[in-house]
Design a protein around this motif. Structure first.
Motif, PDB file in Angstrom:
ATOM      1  N   UNK A 116      51.509 -49.201  12.681  1.00 16.72           N
ATOM      2  CA  UNK A 116      52.473 -50.180  13.163  1.00 16.72           C
ATOM      3  C   UNK A 116      51.948 -51.009  14.340  1.00 16.72           C
ATOM      4  N   UNK A 117      50.705 -50.799  14.740  1.00 16.24           N
ATOM      5  CA  UNK A 117      50.196 -51.416  15.968  1.00 16.24           C
ATOM      6  C   UNK A 117      50.087 -52.935  15.869  1.00 16.24           C
ATOM      7  N   UNK A 118      49.825 -53.473  14.669  1.00 15.27           N
ATOM      8  CA  UNK A 118      49.764 -54.920  14.477  1.00 15.27           C
ATOM      9  C   UNK A 118      50.796 -55.293  13.424  1.00 15.27           C
ATOM     10  N   UNK A 119      51.981 -55.683  13.883  1.00 21.23           N
ATOM     11  CA  UNK A 119      53.050 -55.915  12.927  1.00 21.23           C
ATOM     12  C   UNK A 119      52.869 -57.216  12.145  1.00 21.23           C
ATOM     13  N   UNK A 120      52.045 -58.132  12.667  1.00 24.78           N
ATOM     14  CA  UNK A 120      51.707 -59.311  11.872  1.00 24.78           C
ATOM     15  C   UNK A 120      51.042 -58.910  10.559  1.00 24.78           C
ATOM     16  N   UNK A 121      50.279 -57.827  10.587  1.00 30.12           N
ATOM     17  CA  UNK A 121      49.503 -57.412   9.421  1.00 30.12           C
ATOM     18  C   UNK A 121      50.353 -56.745   8.349  1.00 30.12           C
ATOM     19  N   UNK A 122      51.580 -56.334   8.673  1.00 28.33           N
ATOM     20  CA  UNK A 122      52.415 -55.622   7.704  1.00 28.33           C
ATOM     21  C   UNK A 122      53.768 -56.292   7.484  1.00 28.33           C
ATOM     22  N   UNK A 123      53.976 -57.464   8.069  1.00 23.31           N
ATOM     23  CA  UNK A 123      55.252 -58.187   7.923  1.00 23.31           C
ATOM     24  C   UNK A 123      55.254 -58.925   6.587  1.00 23.31           C
ATOM     25  N   UNK A 124      55.448 -58.185   5.497  1.00 29.14           N
ATOM     26  CA  UNK A 124      55.344 -58.743   4.149  1.00 29.14           C
ATOM     27  C   UNK A 124      56.443 -59.778   3.880  1.00 29.14           C
ATOM     28  N   UNK A 125      56.024 -60.961   3.411  1.00 29.43           N
ATOM     29  CA  UNK A 125      56.938 -62.025   3.013  1.00 29.43           C
ATOM     30  C   UNK A 125      56.578 -62.469   1.601  1.00 29.43           C
ATOM     31  N   UNK A 126      57.590 -62.941   0.846  1.00 25.57           N
ATOM     32  CA  UNK A 126      57.361 -63.333  -0.554  1.00 25.57           C
ATOM     33  C   UNK A 126      58.256 -64.518  -0.898  1.00 25.57           C
ATOM     34  N   UNK A 127      57.721 -65.444  -1.693  1.00 26.89           N
ATOM     35  CA  UNK A 127      58.477 -66.639  -2.093  1.00 26.89           C
ATOM     36  C   UNK A 127      58.284 -66.912  -3.577  1.00 26.89           C
ATOM     37  N   UNK A 128      59.405 -67.172  -4.265  1.00 30.31           N
ATOM     38  CA  UNK A 128      59.323 -67.608  -5.670  1.00 30.31           C
ATOM     39  C   UNK A 128      60.372 -68.673  -5.994  1.00 30.31           C
ATOM     40  N   UNK A 129      60.792 -69.422  -4.948  1.00 35.07           N
ATOM     41  CA  UNK A 129      61.856 -70.404  -5.135  1.00 35.07           C
ATOM     42  C   UNK A 129      61.384 -71.744  -5.692  1.00 35.07           C
ATOM     43  N   UNK A 130      60.086 -72.043  -5.544  1.00 32.34           N
ATOM     44  CA  UNK A 130      59.577 -73.380  -5.915  1.00 32.34           C
ATOM     45  C   UNK A 130      59.287 -73.417  -7.414  1.00 32.34           C
TER      46      UNK A 130
END
Length: 212
Positions: A116-130
């Protein structure tokens, strides 16, 4: 005499193409991420597929292209990764994810939140709206959702003035590994568990710890 052409170009109109750029937003937030309130120098991966089809090796027209932003939320292609949209009447869909990785096998993103030390590395985001985009769409808006949940602890002392220096919070027996399908947005959690140590977060008025 006879002549021939590339079958894929004939079917998709890829003989003539134009570049496309991407703007982004995160559902429920303007530019928020687990690690802060804005995009930083971040990369996302983008797929372009035949409209109406599921992401697969046969539907994929552009695969895991690396796009970059320098905090604006507007993403442009890194060198050699530009996506070119057809200029005929064919339509395409886009799928995107964050954070970018160069190794995605079978359109499956490997999730590991044990560190958890680098939360940028595990902040999963996903997009399928386009979806159903074509030659008139040179700028595509991507709306991201979060497949993971952020757990935040707000801590205060029972006795006023008591120091909380050195405080730590750990959750035991937590699932930390999963497969995330970029095609469907589904998480498949793997067996096994570990202890998660919350990361101190000092941008709120009370001492705060969080786990993604």
């Amino acid at each position: 005499m006879s002549a021939s052409c590339d079958k894929q170009e004939a079917e998709t109109g890829y003989g003539t193409r134009k570049p496309v750029a991407f703007t982004t937003k995160i559902e429920g937030h303007s530019l928020a991420r687990a690690a802060g309130t804005q995009w930083g120098n971040d990369d996302i991966g983008i797929y372009m597929i035949k409209s109406g089809e599921t992401l697969s090796s046969t539907s994929e027209l552009a695969g895991n292209k690396k796009y970059h932003t320098n905090s604006t939320g507007n993403f442009t292609a890194t060198t050699g990764n530009e996506i070119l949209i057809p200029t005929d009447d064919s339509k395409v869909d886009f799928i995107a994810y964050y954070p970018y990785t160069g190794t995605v096998d079978n359109h499956t993103y490997k999730v590991d939140v044990s560190n958890q030390s680098s939360q940028e590395a595990i902040d999963l985001l996903w997009s399928d709206n386009a979806k159903n985009k074509g030659k008139d769409d040179s700028s595509i808006s991507l709306t991201f959702t979060r497949p993971l949940v952020k757990l935040v602890f707000h801590v205060k002392p029972e006795t006023a003035g008591t120091s909380l220096d050195g405080l730590a919070a750990t959750i035991s027996g937590t699932k930390t590994l999963a497969d995330f399908s970029l095609a469907t947005g589904q998480l498949t959690v793997e067996s096994g568990s570990a202890a998660l140590i919350a990361v101190p977060y000092t941008h709120l008025p009370l001492p705060t710890m969080r786990i993604v």
